[in-house]
Design an enzyme around this catalytic site. Structure first.
Site, PDB file in Angstrom:
ATOM      1  N   PHE A   1     -19.925 -51.258   0.922  1.00  0.00           N
ATOM      2  CA  PHE A   1     -21.204 -51.944   0.983  1.00  0.00           C
ATOM      3  C   PHE A   1     -21.270 -52.968  -0.144  1.00  0.00           C
ATOM      4  O   PHE A   1     -20.730 -52.734  -1.223  1.00  0.00           O
ATOM      5  CB  PHE A   1     -22.362 -50.956   0.809  1.00  0.00           C
ATOM      6  CG  PHE A   1     -22.469 -49.945   1.910  1.00  0.00           C
ATOM      7  CD1 PHE A   1     -23.333 -50.150   2.981  1.00  0.00           C
ATOM      8  CD2 PHE A   1     -21.704 -48.786   1.891  1.00  0.00           C
ATOM      9  CE1 PHE A   1     -23.435 -49.225   4.000  1.00  0.00           C
ATOM     10  CE2 PHE A   1     -21.789 -47.851   2.913  1.00  0.00           C
ATOM     11  CZ  PHE A   1     -22.658 -48.073   3.967  1.00  0.00           C
TER      12      PHE A   1
ATOM     13  N   THR B   1     -16.166 -46.491   3.461  1.00  0.00           N
ATOM     14  CA  THR B   1     -16.867 -47.680   3.958  1.00  0.00           C
ATOM     15  C   THR B   1     -17.419 -48.440   2.768  1.00  0.00           C
ATOM     16  O   THR B   1     -17.948 -47.839   1.838  1.00  0.00           O
ATOM     17  CB  THR B   1     -18.017 -47.262   4.899  1.00  0.00           C
ATOM     18  OG1 THR B   1     -17.481 -46.930   6.167  1.00  0.00           O
ATOM     19  CG2 THR B   1     -19.008 -48.405   5.091  1.00  0.00           C
TER      20      THR B   1
END
Lengths: 377, 377
Positions: free
Chosen positions: B280, B278
């Site tokens: 960020f 993921t």
């Protein structure tokens, strides 16, 4: 957009000029830092090579790769001898990772923990073992115990007490039965928030939470909402669920529980002690040697008669062993009505602790040593 | 219990003897390690003192405490020059904490992130800034942006793309409007699990997940459940909610979502790429200087006519700038139908990137530079 674009570019150019000026002064300092970093890098690898020799010796004698007492000593020594300006706590964070990286050359320790990934339990794992490990996320506390007992994991990390639920009964039950011992304790800071479905306190007639959380927020509640009724419920998660369904209920809970039930935060960090923490036990097949500052956990039981508990604990006073925690809980089965979970200062191999334990063992109807391990840092 | 107790004590005694033997051999090695640690401790504090001088210079010229490009260079150099045996990744973890601790002497950087505490977002914060910072948990992505814009926080960390929801629309929207720039990128490994209410696959007729998650588990699903229908839904959390309510639905989701809807895991870690991550974005008021290996993010728009996008991107090809990511998304308002989020190799100050950007800026109906920042490590 064109004018705005030009002015923003002018600002950026001025910022870059300023950065440039400062860079000229910084260059010699950065070169110094780079030279120091090169030396640190060299020393880290020297350390790793000696750690590899340690690994060979351990392999010969079948000794465990992870020795909690040794790591605790290294961390304490680093903080004790630290002349500053770095903070002792930051030094320990660095050395924890140094040991983790060195240990990983011998074996990447596998640590089972109560999942999901990305939660406080995983942070507790990193706090004990550093990042150079393999985490194994389990769906239940039972599974953590099973993985550690079966050897799928070298260690397990389980919650033992938190301010949302008090003691974690399942962990205490399993500690009674397991062949594993406690080899360490980790605590993680936790914060409480006051939350409602609307994010406001209008119309709220009850504030619900686990009794432990209510107690921990007592002064804040007295000051801010002295006239709203407080109600102790089974857990903070239960309080959050209630607040999600009932517009007259506010919950005290952690943010994860609040998010689960779509609550809005009214006030964050309301616990009276900003250092409020959740405790985790590290469990494994390893029996930990003394580190110099240790704690011993035992569980015992006595027949239910007047004065029995008092008499039972007399050996501790006699041998000058301090008791740092005492929890009683009803037994689910068996001949005894209560189990007593007791934490003592010192290691089972310390003479006075050993003597006190021997007497406790003789007097108790049930006695189990859960483990001796370094005191949390 | 008595016989068992004796035998367990015999085993413990034998274990302690073995430990003792190995300790005799280990002692000289441990003394070596302790001596090395003392040198490391000394160098760390030397480094901290030079870092304090850096702080003084920065204070004079009003330069920022945290310089992402400088920290990226230090980490890369450490890994590049690392002779082993320590792993480069582990060395970087150590040096990240070293820089964090030194930086904290100048200023404890405040980082706002999408809470709750104890989740992946907080891990992303630590991965970028080390542990010697102050984290500020926010309830929404909007609040993270606000805190960083208002200066309540020095930086913000927001999810930009994950495999549960694809790109995070709210982050992309806010990036369009904000005065902040992207100063870094962090990625965190994520795992998918196949989950049902019962923990079994009997009676399951549909497997639901976000399309991205379905794609990421494609090979595994083909091999294990080729004949069960797959259905793309809005998010993995939505799939988990459906599975919690409908016994014929299995969900692919992360464990946190599964726990929220009381699902049981059928298979864990089913994504085809074990390094699934993921992403960020780190956002701040800082414009990051070149680190030597950088990436630039822009967003632009063109009137909707055939070939417009192709023409728009021609300057990239002409100047030999590689495009590493291209996302289009419908505009909610305004004159354009699509916004294009584009990542480029290189820094806005690199000559060929600067030229390409200037041409893009002239050709596009809307153009915004989101930031240039060091490539993730």
């Amino acid at each position: 957009m064109c004018a705005a674009g030009r002015s923003s570019r002018r600002r950026a150019a001025s910022r870059l000029r300023k950065t440039k000026m400062s860079d000229d002064k910084l260059l010699p300092l950065r070169q110094k830092i780079d030279a120091i970093d090169a030396q640190i890098l060299d020393l880290l690898n020297q350390r790793a090579r000696v750690a590899q020799e340690v690994g060979h010796v351990k392999a010969e004698t079948n000794a465990p790769v992870f020795r909690p007492e040794r790591e605790a000593q290294v961390l304490r020594r680093a903080a004790d001898r630290n002349p500053g300006p770095l903070l002792g706590a930051d030094i320990q964070t660095i050395f924890r990772e140094v040991m983790s990286a060195c240990r990983a050359l011998e074996k990447r320790v596998v640590v089972a923990y109560l999942g999901p990934e990305g939660t406080f339990s995983e942070q507790a794992v990193y706090q004990q073992f550093g990042h150079a490990i393999e985490g194994l996320s389990c769906v239940s506390i039972d599974e953590v115990f099973r993985d550690a007992e079966a050897g799928t994991a070298d260690f397990g990390v389980v919650p033992i007490e938190n301010s949302s639920e008090g003691v974690i009964n399942r962990t205490l039950d399993l500690l009674l039965q397991t062949t594993l011992t406690i080899s360490g304790e980790v605590s993680i800071p936790v914060h409480h928030s006051l939350m409602t479905a609307s994010g406001k306190m209008e119309g709220i007639t009850r504030i619900c939470a686990h009794s432990q959380a209510l107690a921990q927020c007592n002064a804040w509640l007295n000051q801010n909402y002295p006239s709203i009724e407080r109600q102790a419920v089974a857990s903070n998660a239960e309080a959050a669920r209630m607040a999600g369904e009932d517009q007259s209920v506010a919950a005290i809970a952690g943010e994860i529980a609040g998010q689960k039930y779509n609550l809005q935060t009214v006030n964050a960090h309301i616990q009276d002690d900003p250092h409020n923490r959740t405790r985790f036990a590290v469990i494994g097949r390893l029996r930990t040697a003394p580190s110099g500052r240790d704690q011993t956990s035992i569980v015992l039981s006595v027949p239910n008669k007047a004065g029995a508990v008092y008499n039972l604990l007399a050996p501790l006073a006699r041998h000058g062993v301090s008791m740092t925690r005492f929890e009683s809980r009803p037994a689910r089965m068996g001949a005894w009505e209560y189990y007593f979970y007791v934490d003592l200062e010192g290691h089972e191999q310390d003479e006075k602790v050993a003597q006190a334990l021997e007497e406790l063992r003789q007097n108790a109807a049930f006695f189990k040593l859960l483990g001796s391990y370094p005191l949390g840092l």
